[in-house]
Write a protein that holds these residues in place. Sequence first.
Motif, mmCIF file in Angstrom:
data_model
loop_
_atom_site.group_PDB
_atom_site.id
_atom_site.type_symbol
_atom_site.label_atom_id
_atom_site.label_comp_id
_atom_site.label_asym_id
_atom_site.label_seq_id
_atom_site.Cartn_x
_atom_site.Cartn_y
_atom_site.Cartn_z
ATOM 1 N N ASP A 138 -15.745 -65.090 21.278
ATOM 2 C CA ASP A 138 -17.158 -65.460 21.359
ATOM 3 C C ASP A 138 -17.469 -66.284 22.605
ATOM 4 O O ASP A 138 -18.630 -66.368 23.016
ATOM 5 C CB ASP A 138 -17.567 -66.248 20.106
ATOM 6 N N SER A 139 -16.439 -66.904 23.202
ATOM 7 C CA SER A 139 -16.693 -67.722 24.382
ATOM 8 C C SER A 139 -17.108 -66.876 25.581
ATOM 9 O O SER A 139 -17.642 -67.391 26.552
ATOM 10 C CB SER A 139 -15.448 -68.536 24.738
ATOM 11 N N ALA A 140 -16.845 -65.573 25.520
ATOM 12 C CA ALA A 140 -17.234 -64.678 26.602
ATOM 13 C C ALA A 140 -18.654 -64.151 26.441
ATOM 14 O O ALA A 140 -19.151 -63.448 27.316
ATOM 15 C CB ALA A 140 -16.266 -63.495 26.684
ATOM 16 N N ILE A 141 -19.298 -64.460 25.325
ATOM 17 C CA ILE A 141 -20.625 -63.920 25.038
ATOM 18 C C ILE A 141 -21.700 -64.950 25.376
ATOM 19 O O ILE A 141 -21.677 -66.083 24.884
ATOM 20 C CB ILE A 141 -20.746 -63.509 23.553
ATOM 21 N N ASP A 142 -22.636 -64.548 26.208
ATOM 22 C CA ASP A 142 -23.800 -65.371 26.545
ATOM 23 C C ASP A 142 -24.954 -64.928 25.651
ATOM 24 O O ASP A 142 -25.420 -63.791 25.744
ATOM 25 C CB ASP A 142 -24.157 -65.176 28.022
ATOM 26 N N VAL A 143 -25.382 -65.826 24.762
ATOM 27 C CA VAL A 143 -26.515 -65.515 23.874
ATOM 28 C C VAL A 143 -27.730 -66.354 24.256
ATOM 29 O O VAL A 143 -28.613 -66.591 23.436
ATOM 30 C CB VAL A 143 -26.129 -65.732 22.393
ATOM 31 N N GLY A 144 -27.756 -66.800 25.497
ATOM 32 C CA GLY A 144 -28.828 -67.684 25.938
ATOM 33 C C GLY A 144 -30.117 -66.987 26.304
ATOM 34 O O GLY A 144 -31.067 -67.638 26.745
ATOM 35 N N PHE A 145 -30.171 -65.664 26.115
ATOM 36 C CA PHE A 145 -31.374 -64.908 26.448
ATOM 37 C C PHE A 145 -31.826 -64.152 25.206
ATOM 38 O O PHE A 145 -31.072 -63.358 24.645
ATOM 39 C CB PHE A 145 -31.101 -63.945 27.607
ATOM 40 N N SER A 146 -33.033 -64.381 24.797
ATOM 41 C CA SER A 146 -33.549 -63.827 23.550
ATOM 42 C C SER A 146 -33.408 -62.313 23.498
ATOM 43 O O SER A 146 -33.848 -61.599 24.407
ATOM 44 C CB SER A 146 -35.030 -64.206 23.402
ATOM 45 N N GLY A 147 -32.776 -61.826 22.430
ATOM 46 C CA GLY A 147 -32.642 -60.394 22.227
ATOM 47 C C GLY A 147 -31.489 -59.751 22.973
ATOM 48 O O GLY A 147 -31.284 -58.541 22.849
ATOM 49 N N LEU A 148 -30.722 -60.525 23.738
ATOM 50 C CA LEU A 148 -29.612 -59.978 24.514
ATOM 51 C C LEU A 148 -28.294 -60.631 24.108
ATOM 52 O O LEU A 148 -28.240 -61.838 23.864
ATOM 53 C CB LEU A 148 -29.821 -60.214 26.014
ATOM 54 N N ARG A 149 -27.244 -59.825 24.041
ATOM 55 C CA ARG A 149 -25.874 -60.317 23.949
ATOM 56 C C ARG A 149 -25.152 -59.833 25.196
ATOM 57 O O ARG A 149 -25.020 -58.629 25.412
ATOM 58 C CB ARG A 149 -25.175 -59.812 22.684
ATOM 59 N N GLY A 159 -15.335 -64.219 36.094
ATOM 60 C CA GLY A 159 -15.573 -65.652 36.001
ATOM 61 C C GLY A 159 -16.855 -66.148 36.611
ATOM 62 O O GLY A 159 -17.442 -67.122 36.141
ATOM 63 N N HIS A 160 -17.332 -65.462 37.677
ATOM 64 C CA HIS A 160 -18.459 -66.011 38.430
ATOM 65 C C HIS A 160 -19.585 -65.018 38.677
ATOM 66 O O HIS A 160 -20.571 -65.358 39.335
ATOM 67 C CB HIS A 160 -17.966 -66.558 39.767
ATOM 68 N N ILE A 161 -19.462 -63.810 38.181
ATOM 69 C CA ILE A 161 -20.507 -62.808 38.389
ATOM 70 C C ILE A 161 -20.293 -61.669 37.400
ATOM 71 O O ILE A 161 -19.154 -61.297 37.097
ATOM 72 C CB ILE A 161 -20.485 -62.276 39.858
ATOM 73 N N GLY A 162 -21.393 -61.129 36.886
ATOM 74 C CA GLY A 162 -21.320 -59.906 36.103
ATOM 75 C C GLY A 162 -21.337 -60.104 34.606
ATOM 76 O O GLY A 162 -20.559 -60.886 34.059
ATOM 77 N N GLY A 163 -22.242 -59.380 33.939
ATOM 78 C CA GLY A 163 -22.310 -59.399 32.492
ATOM 79 C C GLY A 163 -22.635 -58.021 31.947
ATOM 80 O O GLY A 163 -23.484 -57.311 32.506
ATOM 81 N N PRO A 220 -11.639 -62.472 46.211
ATOM 82 C CA PRO A 220 -11.536 -61.809 44.901
ATOM 83 C C PRO A 220 -12.124 -62.619 43.749
ATOM 84 O O PRO A 220 -12.756 -62.048 42.850
ATOM 85 C CB PRO A 220 -10.027 -61.604 44.733
ATOM 86 N N GLU A 221 -11.954 -63.935 43.765
ATOM 87 C CA GLU A 221 -12.472 -64.748 42.660
ATOM 88 C C GLU A 221 -13.991 -64.822 42.647
ATOM 89 O O GLU A 221 -14.599 -65.321 41.695
ATOM 90 C CB GLU A 221 -11.882 -66.163 42.722
ATOM 91 N N ASN A 222 -14.611 -64.307 43.682
ATOM 92 C CA ASN A 222 -16.072 -64.307 43.813
ATOM 93 C C ASN A 222 -16.669 -62.960 43.434
ATOM 94 O O ASN A 222 -17.857 -62.736 43.632
ATOM 95 C CB ASN A 222 -16.421 -64.650 45.272
ATOM 96 N N THR A 223 -15.852 -62.044 42.883
ATOM 97 C CA THR A 223 -16.285 -60.665 42.683
ATOM 98 C C THR A 223 -16.107 -60.214 41.237
ATOM 99 O O THR A 223 -15.418 -60.851 40.442
ATOM 100 C CB THR A 223 -15.480 -59.700 43.584
ATOM 101 N N VAL A 224 -16.733 -59.072 40.943
ATOM 102 C CA VAL A 224 -16.518 -58.366 39.680
ATOM 103 C C VAL A 224 -16.352 -56.888 40.012
ATOM 104 O O VAL A 224 -17.061 -56.358 40.877
ATOM 105 C CB VAL A 224 -17.677 -58.577 38.686
ATOM 106 N N ARG A 225 -15.396 -56.249 39.353
ATOM 107 C CA ARG A 225 -15.137 -54.820 39.581
ATOM 108 C C ARG A 225 -15.458 -54.057 38.308
ATOM 109 O O ARG A 225 -14.947 -54.383 37.235
ATOM 110 C CB ARG A 225 -13.675 -54.606 39.974
#
Length: 317
Positions: free
Chosen positions: A11-22, A28-32, A252-257
């Motif tokens: 659950d720590s990987a899930i951002d529920v801070g936006f209404s209606g979105l999981r 670590g720093h980009i991408g959902g 690399p730590e600044n990216t998402v693939r």
Amino acid sequence: MSQVAATASPDSAIDVGFSGLRIRRVAGHIGGEVLDFRLSPDLKADAVEVLHAALVRHKVLFFRRQGHLDDGAHQALGALFGEVVAHPTVPSPEGTKLFELNAEKGGGRADSWHTDVTFVPAFPKLCILRAVTIPAFGGDTVWANTALAYERLPDHLKQLAERLWALHSNDYDYGAERLEDADASTSRQRLSHHQQVFVSRLHEAEQPLVHVHPVSGEKALLLGHFIKRILGLSTTESARLFELFQSRVIRPENTVRWQWQQDDVAIWDNRATQHYAVNDYGSQPRLVRRVAVQGVPAVSVDGQHARDATPEAQRAA
């Protein structure tokens, strides 16, 4: 005494801070990845607002299983976020403003780091890419967070970057390394497409090396392969400074693939990212289509706006 390593809760990987979105964080720093969400041109205004807010935070959002979207619905979805704009030089599929990347044609492999269409002052604010045909392996896309890249600069490099401007052009150095395909005819086709289609009309713009995001207020580096030179410097000095700052963006730590699956959709904030399509799928077909949404001219930290630098604009000035 034995110790058991602590593990993070899923659950720590899930951002529920936006209404209606999981939103499952992908890196670590980009991408959902937005879970269990159906993109549609029928989305209500409040849903579009929430999606845009999530995009500003995560920089790029991914959606699986969006096979219900066709070209028309894809373009209409983009129109919910603003004015859809065609590519300035590459013709769109008939009846659309879509930009098509087809690996079987000359301009279909975007295998260098770039922010889309920075050779015009008001480059797109966001882009929506839809996977139409995905190879069995390879063909991933990588995005980098240009706001974090700026934030992690030492203060003296921030101060230097904030004073610099660069000339962006669609007539950029195409690069011999992109023409080293196994198939020589493919190399010729790519070069011909670049010269005859992509640069069919010259577009150039002077952009600040650091610009202020119009929504978040974040400062972000504005670089990528469309940079022709940094203004006021020699070719050698320009190349060295470009490499210095560009290398910070693509750490690399600044990216998402993202490993594409059929019918995936990616939406990215073009004001705070660069991206790179990995050209490792050989002769397999790969077809993706992109919708671009009109942005506003970039604004430097001291309030100056990006400028049209085409010969016509220079003469008019």
